[in-house]
Design a protein around this motif. Structure first.
Motif, PDB file in Angstrom:
ATOM      1  N   VAL A  21     -37.144 -28.699  31.675  1.00 51.37           N
ATOM      2  CA  VAL A  21     -36.358 -29.811  31.107  1.00 51.37           C
ATOM      3  C   VAL A  21     -37.213 -30.855  30.407  1.00 51.37           C
ATOM      4  CG1 VAL A  21     -34.467 -29.445  32.738  1.00 51.37           C
ATOM      5  CG2 VAL A  21     -36.198 -31.202  33.228  1.00 51.37           C
ATOM      6  N   THR A  22     -38.515 -30.874  30.682  1.00 55.25           N
ATOM      7  CA  THR A  22     -39.398 -31.849  30.027  1.00 55.25           C
ATOM      8  C   THR A  22     -40.213 -31.229  28.895  1.00 55.25           C
ATOM      9  OG1 THR A  22     -41.178 -31.476  31.644  1.00 55.25           O
ATOM     10  CG2 THR A  22     -39.588 -33.269  32.110  1.00 55.25           C
ATOM     11  N   HIS A  23     -40.065 -29.958  28.664  1.00 58.65           N
ATOM     12  CA  HIS A  23     -40.798 -29.271  27.594  1.00 58.65           C
ATOM     13  C   HIS A  23     -40.374 -29.843  26.232  1.00 58.65           C
ATOM     14  CE1 HIS A  23     -42.119 -26.033  24.934  1.00 58.65           C
ATOM     15  NE2 HIS A  23     -42.919 -25.660  25.922  1.00 58.65           N
ATOM     16  N   HIS A  91     -23.184 -26.349  29.798  1.00 57.61           N
ATOM     17  CA  HIS A  91     -24.490 -26.646  29.195  1.00 57.61           C
ATOM     18  C   HIS A  91     -25.374 -25.430  29.451  1.00 57.61           C
ATOM     19  CE1 HIS A  91     -23.597 -31.062  30.385  1.00 57.61           C
ATOM     20  NE2 HIS A  91     -23.233 -30.874  29.126  1.00 57.61           N
ATOM     21  N   VAL A  92     -26.290 -25.144  28.541  1.00 56.53           N
ATOM     22  CA  VAL A  92     -27.224 -24.037  28.747  1.00 56.53           C
ATOM     23  C   VAL A  92     -28.592 -24.438  28.208  1.00 56.53           C
ATOM     24  CG1 VAL A  92     -26.610 -22.847  26.582  1.00 56.53           C
ATOM     25  CG2 VAL A  92     -27.598 -21.551  28.473  1.00 56.53           C
ATOM     26  N   LEU A  93     -29.618 -24.056  28.941  1.00 56.87           N
ATOM     27  CA  LEU A  93     -31.007 -24.274  28.535  1.00 56.87           C
ATOM     28  C   LEU A  93     -31.764 -22.982  28.779  1.00 56.87           C
ATOM     29  CD1 LEU A  93     -33.346 -26.253  27.729  1.00 56.87           C
ATOM     30  CD2 LEU A  93     -33.697 -26.576  30.167  1.00 56.87           C
ATOM     31  N   VAL A  94     -32.256 -22.397  27.714  1.00 57.96           N
ATOM     32  CA  VAL A  94     -33.070 -21.189  27.842  1.00 57.96           C
ATOM     33  C   VAL A  94     -34.513 -21.642  28.055  1.00 57.96           C
ATOM     34  CG1 VAL A  94     -33.856 -19.094  26.675  1.00 57.96           C
ATOM     35  CG2 VAL A  94     -31.490 -19.855  26.409  1.00 57.96           C
ATOM     36  N   ALA A  95     -35.175 -21.036  29.022  1.00 57.00           N
ATOM     37  CA  ALA A  95     -36.536 -21.440  29.370  1.00 57.00           C
ATOM     38  C   ALA A  95     -37.452 -21.371  28.150  1.00 57.00           C
ATOM     39  CB  ALA A  95     -37.078 -20.556  30.481  1.00 57.00           C
ATOM     40  N   PRO A  96     -38.184 -22.435  27.913  1.00 58.60           N
ATOM     41  CA  PRO A  96     -39.160 -22.408  26.812  1.00 58.60           C
ATOM     42  C   PRO A  96     -40.204 -21.318  27.078  1.00 58.60           C
ATOM     43  CG  PRO A  96     -38.850 -24.642  27.650  1.00 58.60           C
ATOM     44  CD  PRO A  96     -38.167 -23.704  28.613  1.00 58.60           C
ATOM     45  N   THR A  97     -40.617 -20.667  26.015  1.00 59.00           N
ATOM     46  CA  THR A  97     -41.612 -19.603  26.151  1.00 59.00           C
ATOM     47  C   THR A  97     -42.513 -19.574  24.927  1.00 59.00           C
ATOM     48  OG1 THR A  97     -41.950 -17.241  26.486  1.00 59.00           O
ATOM     49  CG2 THR A  97     -40.053 -17.868  25.181  1.00 59.00           C
ATOM     50  N   ASP A  98     -43.710 -19.121  25.126  1.00 61.75           N
ATOM     51  CA  ASP A  98     -44.635 -18.932  24.008  1.00 61.75           C
ATOM     52  C   ASP A  98     -44.460 -17.550  23.389  1.00 61.75           C
ATOM     53  OD1 ASP A  98     -45.739 -21.466  24.311  1.00 61.75           O
ATOM     54  OD2 ASP A  98     -47.197 -20.749  25.798  1.00 61.75           O
ATOM     55  N   ARG A  99     -43.679 -16.694  24.063  1.00 66.83           N
ATOM     56  CA  ARG A  99     -43.439 -15.333  23.565  1.00 66.83           C
ATOM     57  C   ARG A  99     -41.949 -15.071  23.434  1.00 66.83           C
ATOM     58  NH1 ARG A  99     -46.438 -11.819  27.785  1.00 66.83           N
ATOM     59  NH2 ARG A  99     -45.554 -13.430  29.082  1.00 66.83           N
ATOM     60  N   PRO A 100     -41.315 -15.611  22.382  1.00 61.30           N
ATOM     61  CA  PRO A 100     -39.870 -15.402  22.213  1.00 61.30           C
ATOM     62  C   PRO A 100     -39.523 -13.916  22.076  1.00 61.30           C
ATOM     63  CG  PRO A 100     -40.702 -17.042  20.656  1.00 61.30           C
ATOM     64  CD  PRO A 100     -41.892 -16.403  21.317  1.00 61.30           C
ATOM     65  N   VAL A 101     -38.371 -13.567  22.605  1.00 62.26           N
ATOM     66  CA  VAL A 101     -37.846 -12.202  22.488  1.00 62.26           C
ATOM     67  C   VAL A 101     -36.637 -12.273  21.564  1.00 62.26           C
ATOM     68  CG1 VAL A 101     -36.771 -10.300  23.740  1.00 62.26           C
ATOM     69  CG2 VAL A 101     -38.662 -11.582  24.785  1.00 62.26           C
ATOM     70  N   HIS A 102     -36.682 -11.531  20.468  1.00 58.74           N
ATOM     71  CA  HIS A 102     -35.595 -11.556  19.494  1.00 58.74           C
ATOM     72  C   HIS A 102     -34.265 -11.214  20.168  1.00 58.74           C
ATOM     73  CE1 HIS A 102     -33.565 -11.314  15.678  1.00 58.74           C
ATOM     74  NE2 HIS A 102     -33.059 -10.150  16.041  1.00 58.74           N
ATOM     75  N   GLY A 103     -33.256 -12.077  19.969  1.00 60.52           N
ATOM     76  CA  GLY A 103     -31.917 -11.850  20.497  1.00 60.52           C
ATOM     77  C   GLY A 103     -31.704 -12.318  21.928  1.00 60.52           C
ATOM     78  N   PHE A 104     -32.762 -12.819  22.582  1.00 63.39           N
ATOM     79  CA  PHE A 104     -32.635 -13.207  23.982  1.00 63.39           C
ATOM     80  C   PHE A 104     -31.684 -14.390  24.165  1.00 63.39           C
ATOM     81  CE2 PHE A 104     -34.010 -15.573  27.778  1.00 63.39           C
ATOM     82  CZ  PHE A 104     -33.743 -14.593  28.732  1.00 63.39           C
ATOM     83  N   THR A 105     -31.845 -15.434  23.371  1.00 59.97           N
ATOM     84  CA  THR A 105     -30.989 -16.611  23.525  1.00 59.97           C
ATOM     85  C   THR A 105     -29.530 -16.255  23.274  1.00 59.97           C
ATOM     86  OG1 THR A 105     -32.820 -18.066  22.932  1.00 59.97           O
ATOM     87  CG2 THR A 105     -30.607 -18.997  22.779  1.00 59.97           C
ATOM     88  N   ALA A 106     -29.265 -15.412  22.304  1.00 58.71           N
ATOM     89  CA  ALA A 106     -27.892 -14.973  22.044  1.00 58.71           C
ATOM     90  C   ALA A 106     -27.340 -14.203  23.243  1.00 58.71           C
ATOM     91  CB  ALA A 106     -27.846 -14.103  20.786  1.00 58.71           C
ATOM     92  N   ALA A 107     -28.163 -13.352  23.844  1.00 60.92           N
ATOM     93  CA  ALA A 107     -27.723 -12.599  25.024  1.00 60.92           C
ATOM     94  C   ALA A 107     -27.437 -13.543  26.186  1.00 60.92           C
ATOM     95  CB  ALA A 107     -28.781 -11.564  25.415  1.00 60.92           C
ATOM     96  N   VAL A 108     -28.273 -14.565  26.353  1.00 65.06           N
ATOM     97  CA  VAL A 108     -28.046 -15.551  27.407  1.00 65.06           C
ATOM     98  C   VAL A 108     -26.732 -16.283  27.170  1.00 65.06           C
ATOM     99  CG1 VAL A 108     -28.852 -17.764  28.350  1.00 65.06           C
ATOM    100  CG2 VAL A 108     -30.448 -15.848  28.095  1.00 65.06           C
TER     101      VAL A 108
END
Length: 177
Positions: A21-23, A91-108
């Motif tokens: 939440v602070t990222h 509300h939704v927050l997808v964990a910040p990452t340095d290695r994004p996975v294509h389509g992950f946020t949409a799946a979440v």
């Protein structure tokens, strides 16, 4: 990939929650300067509230997102004329990452919508993202949300948006489920 949710117990996940939440990428979550204690207190308050629930989302067993489900009639949206019986806020927050996975946020987001609509009494999902959050606006549209109007809340100008079951089913993301 298997996406699951469970009620959030803030204590064992406090360090992770605080980091999320602070990222810098979580600026629209509104907790950028929160201390660990403030994050704990906020999620302990939510855990004690019968009208607001925080859920930890996992991807293949690993913590990956945060979801909140709430009664909009008992929230800062209370009293808005657009609210109806059968509405649930999200509300939704997808964990910040340095290695994004294509389509992950949409799946979440698809999984979060399925979670919200699993209750047969829910007729619409309500969101109120900051109007400056272009990324979530695009995802919300892809899952079927329609912006109703802007609303001034204490901490932001929000795009009050609704998604019915039919909107979700016929959307690019919901239809793909």
């Amino acid at each position: 990939m298997r996406l699951t949710t469970e009620l959030l117990d803030p204590t064992p996940h406090l360090a992770l929650l605080h980091a999320w939440v602070t990222h810098p990428r979580s600026v629209f979550w509104g907790m950028q300067d929160a201390t660990v204690e403030q994050v704990h207190d906020e999620y302990a308050r939510i855990a004690a509230d019968p009208h607001h629930h925080a859920l930890l989302g996992r991807a293949d067993g690993e913590p990956a997102f945060l979801m909140e489900r709430y009664d909009p009639a008992r929230s800062p949206l209370a009293g808005l004329p657009e609210l109806r019986p059968g509405d649930v806020g999200m509300h939704v927050l997808v964990a910040p990452t340095d290695r994004p996975v294509h389509g992950f946020t949409a799946a979440v987001l698809r999984r979060v919508m399925e979670e919200c609509l699993a209750d047969p009494s829910v007729r619409r999902v309500v969101v109120e993202p900051d109007v400056r959050n272009d990324k979530i606006a695009a995802l919300n549209a892809a899952v079927g949300f329609v912006v109703c109007r802007t609303v001034d809340l204490a901490d932001k100008t929000a795009a009050l948006s609704f998604c019915t079951r039919a909107d979700f089913s016929s959307s690019a993301l919901g239809g793909a489920a």
